[in-house]
Structures are given as C-alpha cells and as structure tokens.
Design a protein around this motif. Sequence first.
Motif, PDB file in Angstrom:
ATOM      1  N   MET A  19       0.825  -1.208   0.000  1.00 45.02           N
ATOM      2  CA  MET A  19       0.000   0.000   0.000  1.00 45.02           C
ATOM      3  C   MET A  19       0.864   1.265   0.000  1.00 45.02           C
ATOM      4  O   MET A  19       0.641   2.193  -0.775  1.00 45.02           O
ATOM      5  N   MET A  23       0.978   4.071  -3.021  1.00 45.25           N
ATOM      6  CA  MET A  23       0.586   5.438  -2.698  1.00 45.25           C
ATOM      7  C   MET A  23       1.739   6.405  -2.972  1.00 45.25           C
ATOM      8  O   MET A  23       1.542   7.509  -3.487  1.00 45.25           O
ATOM      9  N   ASP A  24       2.954   5.967  -2.663  1.00 44.27           N
ATOM     10  CA  ASP A  24       4.126   6.795  -2.941  1.00 44.27           C
ATOM     11  C   ASP A  24       4.307   6.998  -4.443  1.00 44.27           C
ATOM     12  O   ASP A  24       4.651   8.104  -4.903  1.00 44.27           O
ATOM     13  N   ASN A  37      -3.797   4.032 -12.897  1.00 46.41           N
ATOM     14  CA  ASN A  37      -4.386   3.158 -11.885  1.00 46.41           C
ATOM     15  C   ASN A  37      -5.887   3.000 -12.082  1.00 46.41           C
ATOM     16  O   ASN A  37      -6.442   1.912 -11.894  1.00 46.41           O
ATOM     17  N   TYR A 191      -9.980   3.498   0.711  1.00 48.22           N
ATOM     18  CA  TYR A 191      -9.704   4.242   1.937  1.00 48.22           C
ATOM     19  C   TYR A 191     -10.367   5.612   1.859  1.00 48.22           C
ATOM     20  O   TYR A 191      -9.807   6.638   2.250  1.00 48.22           O
ATOM     21  N   LEU A 234      -5.598   7.815  -6.423  1.00 52.00           N
ATOM     22  CA  LEU A 234      -5.038   7.219  -5.211  1.00 52.00           C
ATOM     23  C   LEU A 234      -5.912   6.066  -4.716  1.00 52.00           C
ATOM     24  O   LEU A 234      -5.414   5.003  -4.326  1.00 52.00           O
ATOM     25  N   GLN A 235      -7.235   6.265  -4.740  1.00 47.13           N
ATOM     26  CA  GLN A 235      -8.143   5.188  -4.331  1.00 47.13           C
ATOM     27  C   GLN A 235      -8.050   4.003  -5.296  1.00 47.13           C
ATOM     28  O   GLN A 235      -8.109   2.840  -4.875  1.00 47.13           O
ATOM     29  N   ILE A 238      -5.050   1.912  -4.421  1.00 49.61           N
ATOM     30  CA  ILE A 238      -5.325   1.105  -3.231  1.00 49.61           C
ATOM     31  C   ILE A 238      -6.176  -0.102  -3.600  1.00 49.61           C
ATOM     32  O   ILE A 238      -5.910  -1.241  -3.173  1.00 49.61           O
TER      33      ILE A 238
END
Length: 369
Positions: A19, A23-24, A37, A191, A234-235, A238
């Motif tokens: 994760m 995220m990075d 993504n 998240y 970002l989601q 994840i």
Amino acid sequence: MKVPMLDLSEQYMTLRDEMLQVMDEVMKSSRFILGDNVKKLEADVAELSHVPYAVGVANGSDALHISLQACGVKTGDEVITTPFTFFATAGAIARCGAKPVFVDIDPVTFNIDPKLIEEKITPQTKAIIPVHLYGQMAEMDAIMEIAKKHNLYVVEDAAQAIGATYKGKTPGEYGDTATYSFFPTKNLGAYGDAGMIVSKHQTIADEMRVIRVHGAKRKYYHDILGYNSRLDELQAAILNVKLPHLSEWSELRRKHADRYSALLKEKLGTKVVTPIEESDRYHVFHQYTIRVERRNELQEFLKEQGVATMIYYPKPLHIQPVFAELGLKEGDFPISEQAAMEAISLPMFPELTEEQQDIVVEAIAKFYQ
C-alpha cells in the motif's frame, strides 16, 4: 474480548508495504485524476464482471445516478425498486426527477420479489433496479424476462455484491449496467469514497464517461448536463492492491457464515433465522444477517457484552419522510417492514476469528436463555 463489527486495521497491516509503495508512486507521478491506476482497475473489474466496459466514478451513489441518466431516465419516468435498501438506491431515482416505485421483498433473501414487479409497471416505467442485498444476487432470470417483455432498462445495484453470482453469471452480465460501491466497509473497500459501473453496452459506457466529467466529451465543450464524479487515482491504486485478494476474502466470509449458521442452530434452534444461500447463487456475505424476535433488546444486550452489531435497515424507504409525497404508509410493504424490525447483522470480515464468533454466539444464546 470485544468483537467489532468490522476490523480494517488487520487487513491493512498485511498489505501495508505494498500500500505504501503504490501510494508513494501516485504521489511521485503527480497524476491524481483518471490516470493509469484508474484504467487498470476499470479493466480488471470489467474482467471480473465478464463484461467489456467499466467506468470508475466517485462513489456507489453516483454510480446509480449516472447509470440511470445514461439509460435516459428523466423527469416524469418511474423506476421500480425495493424499499428495503440503503437510501442511495431510491435517492438516485429521485435525483433524476423520476418517481421511485417500490415492490416488496422475498422474506428469505431480502431481495426484490419478482412476482410482484409486473403489477407495478405503468406506461411511465422506464427501468428496474434490483438490489443484490447483503451479498446475494436477486432472481435475475425472472427480472430480465419482465424487463424484456416491457422494454425496460435494468440497473443492478451490486454495491454489496462484488464477486457474487447467479447461475454462474455476475452483476452486469444481466442488466444494462451494474453498480459497485468501494466504500471502506465493502468487501472490496477503498480508503475513502469510490465506485464503479460495469456494462456490456458500449453506447451506455461512452455516455457514462461523458456524464462523469461535467458532460464534456472534450474539456470545456459540454454536450450534456453531467457532473464531477471521477474515481480518484489514489483510491484506484489502493483498490488495485486489494482486488487480487477479493476471491480469498469472499471464501473466508463464506466459511465464517457457514460456521455462524451451524453454531446458531446448535445453540438456539429456531429462535434465530439464519441466512440462506439459494442453490443457484454464490453469496459473498457482505453482511451476515439473522432475523430474531426482540431485535432491539438483543442489540442493546450484545452492546453491553462488547459485541458490535448493525441494523440494515431500521426504516424502509416508503415510510421515510423524504418520500412522503409518494403517499405511502406503514402496512403497504409488510415483508419489508417485518424485516426492518427483525434483521440484525453480526460481525463479519475476513479476519474474523473462531474465538470471536464463539463470543458472539454465546452472547446471543445467553440473551435468549
């Protein structure tokens, strides 16, 4: 020991390194909206759903609204659904300017009863929204037969049913669209807020992609009235980490459900009605929901014992104040109303332990003794 309704922390710790890495990577890319993504997640969810198209959106509620708008639902239309569901199902209908028309549920599955649908169809009916509640799909063959006969769209509300099947087919293989929610508590949870629509129709998928970006096919040129509902990059990153684990997590939920049912029948017999998986379905148990007498008293007792529970849903939509203008009243949908008084969901998540299940069942048995 306290038993939570859901524990996301343990799941995160098993995936933490991956994760943090993804995220990075998103942060370093500085691409936060509709990037690679999102494209990967759309492709993989479409494949999971056995359909060619998937459209990432901001949340499951928008997924329903955008689906209906892409199917042409507008002011003056009627859309048939169930009153025993989360507000978003009927809320999406109302936001299109259409009228929610409710049909009672099957007492065993909690899903819409197909035998009651046809009598509610009028010249204004445009679509049906079956809700695959708690992780078990509705009786889609009968629903699709009615829809085909009356030339109606079908939008499957699969917010709680990613990975479920009916006669070997997934949400989206039946209806014109199917909608998923990736709210953090879902079987596949982000998240934050996130959602997805899948479809086998290219024209509908193309329309949904335009709607999600303010109705613009190209930036600053607006052909229709859309709005901002884009899946966050970002989601999506994840969810891309989590998606390969979904099948394993579903199997763990099913294992927990089987054990709950065996323990409850052993300890309480007929005092508790346990959920039934129909023989032609694959239930993913987003919730493990039982029916009991003195439900509210039981919930309070379990709380005192350190056992968390949830009630999905305590007040059917037809008697919610927001839908008062429909002129419906208590008694109009008796099976939904009874379910609202008896249904209670027990702790359910892949990492649930046998010790935690034993505590839950013993506490229920103690209450009824």
